[in-house]
Motif scaffolding. Structure first.
Motif, PDB file in Angstrom:
ATOM      1  N   GLY A 161       0.780  -1.233   0.000  1.00 45.97           N
ATOM      2  CA  GLY A 161       0.000   0.000   0.000  1.00 45.97           C
ATOM      3  C   GLY A 161       0.808   1.278   0.000  1.00 45.97           C
ATOM      4  N   ILE A 162       2.138   1.152  -0.073  1.00 46.04           N
ATOM      5  CA  ILE A 162       3.008   2.330  -0.145  1.00 46.04           C
ATOM      6  C   ILE A 162       4.033   2.122  -1.251  1.00 46.04           C
ATOM      7  CG2 ILE A 162       2.779   2.986   2.276  1.00 46.04           C
ATOM      8  CD1 ILE A 162       5.524   1.693   2.804  1.00 46.04           C
ATOM      9  N   ARG A 163       4.601   3.236  -1.689  1.00 45.97           N
ATOM     10  CA  ARG A 163       5.710   3.156  -2.630  1.00 45.97           C
ATOM     11  C   ARG A 163       6.968   2.910  -1.806  1.00 45.97           C
ATOM     12  NH1 ARG A 163       7.787   8.078  -6.497  1.00 45.97           N
ATOM     13  NH2 ARG A 163       9.425   6.930  -7.573  1.00 45.97           N
ATOM     14  N   PHE A 164       7.228   1.668  -1.562  1.00 45.14           N
ATOM     15  CA  PHE A 164       8.211   1.238  -0.568  1.00 45.14           C
ATOM     16  C   PHE A 164       9.572   1.890  -0.758  1.00 45.14           C
ATOM     17  CE2 PHE A 164       9.732  -1.645   2.600  1.00 45.14           C
ATOM     18  CZ  PHE A 164      10.997  -2.040   2.212  1.00 45.14           C
ATOM     19  N   SER A 165      10.012   2.030  -1.989  1.00 42.62           N
ATOM     20  CA  SER A 165      11.393   2.462  -2.254  1.00 42.62           C
ATOM     21  C   SER A 165      11.681   3.886  -1.786  1.00 42.62           C
ATOM     22  CB  SER A 165      11.719   2.326  -3.737  1.00 42.62           C
ATOM     23  OG  SER A 165      10.879   3.166  -4.500  1.00 42.62           O
ATOM     24  N   VAL A 166      10.648   4.694  -1.574  1.00 40.97           N
ATOM     25  CA  VAL A 166      10.905   6.089  -1.182  1.00 40.97           C
ATOM     26  C   VAL A 166      10.831   6.281   0.333  1.00 40.97           C
ATOM     27  CG1 VAL A 166      10.031   6.912  -3.394  1.00 40.97           C
ATOM     28  CG2 VAL A 166       8.510   6.938  -1.395  1.00 40.97           C
ATOM     29  N   TYR A 167      10.577   5.207   1.050  1.00 37.01           N
ATOM     30  CA  TYR A 167      10.451   5.290   2.504  1.00 37.01           C
ATOM     31  C   TYR A 167      11.753   4.884   3.203  1.00 37.01           C
ATOM     32  CZ  TYR A 167       5.425   6.087   2.570  1.00 37.01           C
ATOM     33  OH  TYR A 167       4.175   6.648   2.430  1.00 37.01           O
ATOM     34  N   ASP A 168      12.049   5.592   4.283  1.00 35.57           N
ATOM     35  CA  ASP A 168      13.039   5.123   5.230  1.00 35.57           C
ATOM     36  C   ASP A 168      12.354   4.076   6.115  1.00 35.57           C
ATOM     37  OD1 ASP A 168      14.129   8.538   5.820  1.00 35.57           O
ATOM     38  OD2 ASP A 168      14.682   7.140   4.228  1.00 35.57           O
ATOM     39  N   ILE A 169      13.054   2.967   6.370  1.00 34.88           N
ATOM     40  CA  ILE A 169      12.455   1.880   7.139  1.00 34.88           C
ATOM     41  C   ILE A 169      13.290   1.640   8.394  1.00 34.88           C
ATOM     42  CG2 ILE A 169      11.660  -0.485   7.158  1.00 34.88           C
ATOM     43  CD1 ILE A 169      10.229   1.197   5.105  1.00 34.88           C
ATOM     44  N   GLY A 170      12.588   1.571   9.505  1.00 38.47           N
ATOM     45  CA  GLY A 170      13.281   1.340  10.766  1.00 38.47           C
ATOM     46  C   GLY A 170      12.708   0.162  11.523  1.00 38.47           C
ATOM     47  N   TRP A 171      13.554  -0.438  12.338  1.00 38.74           N
ATOM     48  CA  TRP A 171      13.124  -1.447  13.309  1.00 38.74           C
ATOM     49  C   TRP A 171      13.216  -0.795  14.689  1.00 38.74           C
ATOM     50  CZ3 TRP A 171      10.769  -5.960  12.487  1.00 38.74           C
ATOM     51  CH2 TRP A 171      10.911  -6.571  11.235  1.00 38.74           C
ATOM     52  N   PHE A 172      12.124  -0.837  15.416  1.00 37.98           N
ATOM     53  CA  PHE A 172      12.068  -0.370  16.784  1.00 37.98           C
ATOM     54  C   PHE A 172      11.788  -1.574  17.686  1.00 37.98           C
ATOM     55  CE2 PHE A 172      11.629   4.360  16.597  1.00 37.98           C
ATOM     56  CZ  PHE A 172      11.646   4.509  15.215  1.00 37.98           C
ATOM     57  N   ARG A 173      12.041  -1.403  18.966  1.00 39.89           N
ATOM     58  CA  ARG A 173      11.682  -2.457  19.910  1.00 39.89           C
ATOM     59  C   ARG A 173      11.182  -1.827  21.205  1.00 39.89           C
ATOM     60  NH1 ARG A 173      17.673  -5.013  21.266  1.00 39.89           N
ATOM     61  NH2 ARG A 173      18.495  -3.218  22.449  1.00 39.89           N
ATOM     62  N   GLN A 174      10.349  -2.602  21.884  1.00 42.60           N
ATOM     63  CA  GLN A 174       9.827  -2.157  23.165  1.00 42.60           C
ATOM     64  C   GLN A 174       9.761  -3.332  24.118  1.00 42.60           C
ATOM     65  OE1 GLN A 174       6.020  -0.137  23.022  1.00 42.60           O
ATOM     66  NE2 GLN A 174       6.418   0.891  24.973  1.00 42.60           N
ATOM     67  N   ALA A 175      10.531  -3.228  25.188  1.00 43.41           N
ATOM     68  CA  ALA A 175      10.519  -4.236  26.240  1.00 43.41           C
ATOM     69  C   ALA A 175       9.527  -3.819  27.318  1.00 43.41           C
ATOM     70  CB  ALA A 175      11.922  -4.381  26.835  1.00 43.41           C
ATOM     71  N   PRO A 176       9.016  -4.764  28.096  1.00 49.69           N
ATOM     72  CA  PRO A 176       8.049  -4.423  29.152  1.00 49.69           C
ATOM     73  C   PRO A 176       8.604  -3.350  30.085  1.00 49.69           C
ATOM     74  CG  PRO A 176       8.151  -6.788  28.863  1.00 49.69           C
ATOM     75  CD  PRO A 176       9.246  -6.212  28.018  1.00 49.69           C
ATOM     76  N   GLY A 177       7.812  -2.301  30.292  1.00 45.99           N
ATOM     77  CA  GLY A 177       8.209  -1.227  31.185  1.00 45.99           C
ATOM     78  C   GLY A 177       9.142  -0.203  30.586  1.00 45.99           C
ATOM     79  N   ASN A 178       9.526  -0.422  29.329  1.00 38.07           N
ATOM     80  CA  ASN A 178      10.458   0.498  28.667  1.00 38.07           C
ATOM     81  C   ASN A 178       9.779   1.261  27.547  1.00 38.07           C
ATOM     82  OD1 ASN A 178      12.339  -0.623  30.352  1.00 38.07           O
ATOM     83  ND2 ASN A 178      13.601  -1.513  28.730  1.00 38.07           N
ATOM     84  N   GLN A 179      10.395   2.369  27.161  1.00 39.37           N
ATOM     85  CA  GLN A 179       9.915   3.109  26.005  1.00 39.37           C
ATOM     86  C   GLN A 179      10.347   2.407  24.721  1.00 39.37           C
ATOM     87  OE1 GLN A 179      11.411   7.137  26.475  1.00 39.37           O
ATOM     88  NE2 GLN A 179       9.548   7.765  27.535  1.00 39.37           N
ATOM     89  N   ARG A 180       9.607   2.659  23.671  1.00 37.95           N
ATOM     90  CA  ARG A 180       9.986   2.123  22.371  1.00 37.95           C
ATOM     91  C   ARG A 180      11.256   2.836  21.904  1.00 37.95           C
ATOM     92  NH1 ARG A 180       5.315   1.245  17.947  1.00 37.95           N
ATOM     93  NH2 ARG A 180       4.441   0.320  19.859  1.00 37.95           N
TER      94      ARG A 180
END
Length: 118
Positions: free
Chosen positions: A26-45
């Protein structure tokens, strides 16, 4: 409709490896910056790794040398190869697509759980 779908999470022992995938639609993938985030219990993303549309890559210090982000624009997919996993890597990992600088547009996946435990 925009969708980001993560997969590849699971349970692994310390020192083990996993490979996460995020498939976008649903997006023009090639023009997007892509990130991986993580969130552990009790922590901020937190941002773990990002690859820009131009191929520039940055990592949070705690994962440098262990995690590798890559993208395949032909498959609308971004990967996160995770090696030498530690218990502190345990978290829900989210894929994020970002477009624009002054007023960016963001999309998020629903996440995939990674558990590192002996």
């Amino acid at each position: 409709q925009v969708q980001l779908v993560e997969s590849g999470g699971g349970s692994v022992q310390p020192g083990g490896s996993l490979r996460l995938s995020c498939v976008a639609s649903g997006i023009r993938f090639s023009v997007y910056d892509i990130g991986w985030f993580r969130q552990a219990p009790g922590n901020q993303r937190e941002l773990v790794a990002r690859i820009t549309r131009g191929g520039n890559i940055n990592y949070v210090d705690s994962v440098k040398g262990r995690l590798t982000i890559s993208r395949d624009n032909a498959k609308n997919t971004v990967y996160l190869q995770m090696n030498s996993l530690r218990p502190e890597d345990t978290a829900v990992y989210y894929c994020n697509a970002r477009w624009g600088i002054t007023n960016p547009t963001y999309y998020w996946g629903k996440g995939t759980l990674v558990t590192v435990s002996s």
